[in-house]
Design a protein around this motif. Structure first.
Motif, PDB file in Angstrom:
ATOM      1  N   THR A 252       6.532   2.493  55.135  1.00 40.22           N
ATOM      2  CA  THR A 252       7.376   1.395  55.460  1.00 40.22           C
ATOM      3  C   THR A 252       8.438   1.139  54.638  1.00 40.22           C
ATOM      4  O   THR A 252       9.547   1.014  54.998  1.00 40.22           O
ATOM      5  CB  THR A 252       6.332   0.347  55.891  1.00 40.22           C
ATOM      6  N   ILE A 253       8.036   0.799  53.557  1.00 40.85           N
ATOM      7  CA  ILE A 253       9.106   0.447  52.609  1.00 40.85           C
ATOM      8  C   ILE A 253       9.325   1.313  51.293  1.00 40.85           C
ATOM      9  O   ILE A 253       9.941   0.973  50.287  1.00 40.85           O
ATOM     10  CB  ILE A 253       8.599  -1.026  51.941  1.00 40.85           C
ATOM     11  N   GLY A 254       8.688   2.628  51.286  1.00 40.96           N
ATOM     12  CA  GLY A 254       9.022   3.662  50.471  1.00 40.96           C
ATOM     13  C   GLY A 254       8.545   3.107  49.113  1.00 40.96           C
ATOM     14  O   GLY A 254       7.377   2.786  48.967  1.00 40.96           O
ATOM     15  N   PHE A 255       9.266   3.652  48.000  1.00 42.69           N
ATOM     16  CA  PHE A 255       8.842   3.326  46.555  1.00 42.69           C
ATOM     17  C   PHE A 255       8.501   2.098  46.114  1.00 42.69           C
ATOM     18  O   PHE A 255       7.627   2.063  45.309  1.00 42.69           O
ATOM     19  CB  PHE A 255       9.922   3.971  45.772  1.00 42.69           C
ATOM     20  N   ALA A 256       9.071   1.119  46.852  1.00 45.21           N
ATOM     21  CA  ALA A 256       8.524  -0.124  46.550  1.00 45.21           C
ATOM     22  C   ALA A 256       6.991  -0.455  46.737  1.00 45.21           C
ATOM     23  O   ALA A 256       6.347  -1.544  46.081  1.00 45.21           O
ATOM     24  CB  ALA A 256       9.492  -1.283  47.512  1.00 45.21           C
ATOM     25  N   ALA A 257       6.284   0.098  47.626  1.00 49.49           N
ATOM     26  CA  ALA A 257       4.987   0.111  48.027  1.00 49.49           C
ATOM     27  C   ALA A 257       4.335   0.242  46.876  1.00 49.49           C
ATOM     28  O   ALA A 257       3.387  -0.660  46.519  1.00 49.49           O
ATOM     29  CB  ALA A 257       4.672   0.913  49.054  1.00 49.49           C
ATOM     30  N   PRO A 258       4.256   1.686  46.056  1.00 50.48           N
ATOM     31  CA  PRO A 258       3.481   1.561  44.967  1.00 50.48           C
ATOM     32  C   PRO A 258       3.731   0.798  43.823  1.00 50.48           C
ATOM     33  O   PRO A 258       2.850   0.410  43.013  1.00 50.48           O
ATOM     34  CB  PRO A 258       3.550   3.224  44.674  1.00 50.48           C
ATOM     35  N   VAL A 259       5.110   0.347  43.722  1.00 53.67           N
ATOM     36  CA  VAL A 259       5.445  -0.570  42.593  1.00 53.67           C
ATOM     37  C   VAL A 259       4.996  -1.748  42.723  1.00 53.67           C
ATOM     38  O   VAL A 259       4.195  -2.426  41.664  1.00 53.67           O
ATOM     39  CB  VAL A 259       6.932  -0.499  42.526  1.00 53.67           C
ATOM     40  N   LEU A 260       4.923  -2.510  44.099  1.00 56.21           N
ATOM     41  CA  LEU A 260       4.294  -3.794  44.183  1.00 56.21           C
ATOM     42  C   LEU A 260       2.728  -3.734  44.120  1.00 56.21           C
ATOM     43  O   LEU A 260       2.074  -4.495  43.577  1.00 56.21           O
ATOM     44  CB  LEU A 260       4.730  -4.139  45.642  1.00 56.21           C
ATOM     45  N   LEU A 261       2.249  -2.444  44.413  1.00 55.61           N
ATOM     46  CA  LEU A 261       0.962  -2.199  44.198  1.00 55.61           C
ATOM     47  C   LEU A 261       0.323  -2.582  42.828  1.00 55.61           C
ATOM     48  O   LEU A 261      -0.658  -3.238  42.403  1.00 55.61           O
ATOM     49  CB  LEU A 261       0.267  -1.150  45.029  1.00 55.61           C
ATOM     50  N   VAL A 262       1.019  -1.856  42.071  1.00 49.30           N
ATOM     51  CA  VAL A 262       0.799  -1.717  40.687  1.00 49.30           C
ATOM     52  C   VAL A 262       0.955  -3.014  40.083  1.00 49.30           C
ATOM     53  O   VAL A 262       0.294  -3.743  39.246  1.00 49.30           O
ATOM     54  CB  VAL A 262       1.691  -0.928  39.862  1.00 49.30           C
ATOM     55  N   LEU A 263       2.002  -3.977  40.506  1.00 54.46           N
ATOM     56  CA  LEU A 263       2.407  -5.112  39.839  1.00 54.46           C
ATOM     57  C   LEU A 263       1.264  -6.409  40.391  1.00 54.46           C
ATOM     58  O   LEU A 263       0.617  -6.975  39.448  1.00 54.46           O
ATOM     59  CB  LEU A 263       3.691  -5.757  40.578  1.00 54.46           C
ATOM     60  N   LEU A 264       0.746  -6.226  41.847  1.00 56.90           N
ATOM     61  CA  LEU A 264      -0.418  -7.033  42.101  1.00 56.90           C
ATOM     62  C   LEU A 264      -1.847  -6.597  41.264  1.00 56.90           C
ATOM     63  O   LEU A 264      -2.328  -7.537  41.209  1.00 56.90           O
ATOM     64  CB  LEU A 264      -0.659  -6.729  43.659  1.00 56.90           C
ATOM     65  N   ARG A 265      -1.798  -5.405  41.174  1.00 61.06           N
ATOM     66  CA  ARG A 265      -3.077  -5.114  40.295  1.00 61.06           C
ATOM     67  C   ARG A 265      -2.931  -5.727  38.818  1.00 61.06           C
ATOM     68  O   ARG A 265      -3.875  -6.178  38.312  1.00 61.06           O
ATOM     69  CB  ARG A 265      -3.288  -3.496  40.239  1.00 61.06           C
TER      70      ARG A 265
ATOM     71  N   PHE B  17       0.417   6.382  47.582  1.00 62.92           N
ATOM     72  CA  PHE B  17       0.823   7.452  46.633  1.00 62.92           C
ATOM     73  C   PHE B  17       0.759   8.891  47.374  1.00 62.92           C
ATOM     74  O   PHE B  17      -0.076   9.488  47.332  1.00 62.92           O
ATOM     75  CB  PHE B  17      -0.007   7.440  45.378  1.00 62.92           C
ATOM     76  N   PRO B  18       1.648   8.871  48.453  1.00 59.65           N
ATOM     77  CA  PRO B  18       1.469  10.066  49.526  1.00 59.65           C
ATOM     78  C   PRO B  18       1.776  11.161  48.754  1.00 59.65           C
ATOM     79  O   PRO B  18       2.515  11.529  47.764  1.00 59.65           O
ATOM     80  CB  PRO B  18       2.662   9.615  50.495  1.00 59.65           C
TER      81      PRO B  18
END
Length: 432
Positions: free
Chosen positions: A112-125, A47-48
């Motif tokens: 590295t992968i832009g907006f997909a990073a926080p989306v995937l983090l939330v999904l994993l959480r 979340f930069p």
């Protein structure tokens, strides 16, 4: 048809059940707790923001995802546990947690992968929250249903003790990394290590749980074709009273835990300016003591009954909550603060252990997983979801840093009323 006898599990089989249930609960709650302690390091990576506080707040918001999803996960796991068996849920939850936690350890960052990073983090959480919704309940249900009648409290205390032990390992691991690595090293690679090291341990748990037979109570109703057609509707229609009791008691026994982790830890670090490594170490030691007390409480419940032991812990919270928060606010002694935290989490662990036994004894076998999972997780969602807001708001309204103690006292008084008017279940048979 309820005339099918319940098979007796040999001692060797009980050891496998206890090991598989306990180790899985330790790993699951180590995984889900590490996220809380490490997010300060990885928040800016996913979340930069030009404002570090904004990055941390965005990451903190993902903590709530795990609590919001838990009641929905509870309905799913409860249905599966009552229809497909306890072992099925035990295996599925640990697989889901293992995938989510390993994914976090390997997840590319925003750079590295832009907006997909926080989306995937939330999904994993979210996956972590779903897994946690079924883990403790399925493990405790399995263990209690497999225990000799006169040792249900002792066996039942193993799971909450393991849950707290997993949280203690999370705190101590965070302390160890804070002592040994710099902030830059933690942000660069250190935060990934705890997520990655749990992967091989998860494989061990899957192996153990795949070897277990299902609980004798479930096998009995399955053999007699007495599995509930719709566990959730049957539970809400005929067993709503124990459901409401479980929700109320769960809110109370979790209130001090969430105050400790959501308020006290942050208060000691940000307001008292105590080094984070020291705070994590104090929390870890307090949780280790609490894990031991959870085991002792389960054993005492077999000797003296569920109600007296649980009431002792609840009264302890009512009497000591305010003095404990005063010590946290005013004391300059880390030893005294540690003693206060041990008292807070110790009194929490005593009724917290008994709840895992009571919920198995309050519901009949064919809706036990559903009633326990939904009741427990609704209570956790209320307590965990509201704890940060309530502690903050009560502090603002009263202008006092000890205001979170009032939340603990209020929740404990409600639980005390429930326990005082509940019947003792020590010498009762598990309802089919």
């Amino acid at each position: 048809m309820n005339d099918v006898s319940v098979p007796i599990i040999p001692k060797s089989g009980r050891k496998t059940i206890i090991t598989g249930a306990a180790l899985g609960s330790v790993i699951e709650y180590f995984d889900i707790t590490m996220y809380t302690f490490l997010l300060v390091y990885f928040a800016p990576l996913f979340f930069p923001s030009t404002n570090a506080t904004a990055s941390t707040l965005a990451a903190v918001a993902t903590l709530g995802v795990a609590y919001v999803v838990r009641p929905f996960g509870a309905v799913m796991w409860g249905w599966l546990g009552d229809k497909k068996g306890r072992r099925f849920v035990l295996t599925a939850t640990v697989v889901l947690m293992g995938i989510a936690t390993l994914g976090m350890g390997l997840l590319p960052t925003y750079e590295t992968i832009g907006f997909a990073a926080p989306v995937l983090l939330v999904l994993l959480r979210l996956f972590q929250g779903l897994s946690a919704a079924g883990e403790g309940v399925s493990a405790s249900t399995f263990v209690v249903e497999s225990a000799p009648a006169h040792r249900r409290g002792t066996f039942g205390g193993i799971v909450p003790g393991s849950v707290i032990f997993g949280q203690a390992l999370g705190a101590l691991t965070a302390a160890g990394f804070a002592f040994s690595l710099t902030t830059e090293q933690m942000s660069e690679f250190g935060w990934r290590i705890p997520f990655l090291i749990s992967a091989p341990l998860t494989l061990v748990v899957i192996y153990l749980r795949k070897r277990m037979e299902d609980s004798p109570e479930f096998l009995a109703i399955e053999k007699s074709h007495d599995v509930a057609p719709s566990p959730i509707s049957e539970m809400l229609r005929f067993h709503w009273r124990p459901f409401l009791k479980l929700v109320t008691v769960t809110v109370a026994v979790n209130a001090p835990s969430f105050v400790a982790m959501a308020f006290v830890v942050g208060y000691l670090i940000t307001t008292r300016h105590i080094p984070s490594a020291d705070v994590y170490l104090i929390l870890g030691i307090a949780m280790l003591c609490a894990a031991l007390l959870a085991l002792i409480a389960g054993s005492l419940a077999d000797r003296y009954g569920r109600r007296p032991v649980a009431i002792f812990g609840i009264v302890g919270l009512i009497v000591t909550a305010v003095p404990i928060l005063v010590i946290v606010r005013d004391s300059e002694s880390l030893v005294l603060i540690a003693v206060a935290m041990i008292a807070l989490l110790g009194f929490y662990a005593i009724p917290g252990s008994i709840v895992y036994v009571l919920m198995a004894e309050w519901f009949p076998t064919k809706v036990r997983m559903t009633g326990s999972a939904v009741g427990l997780n609704v209570g956790v969602a209320i307590s965990g979801g509201l704890a940060p807001y309530i502690t903050l708001q009560t502090t603002i309204w009263t202008g006092s840093d000890i205001a979170p103690a009032y939340w603990i006292v209020a929740a404990s008084v409600a639980a005390l009323a429930i326990l005082l008017f509940s019947r003792e279940t020590k010498n009762t048979l598990l309802a089919r």
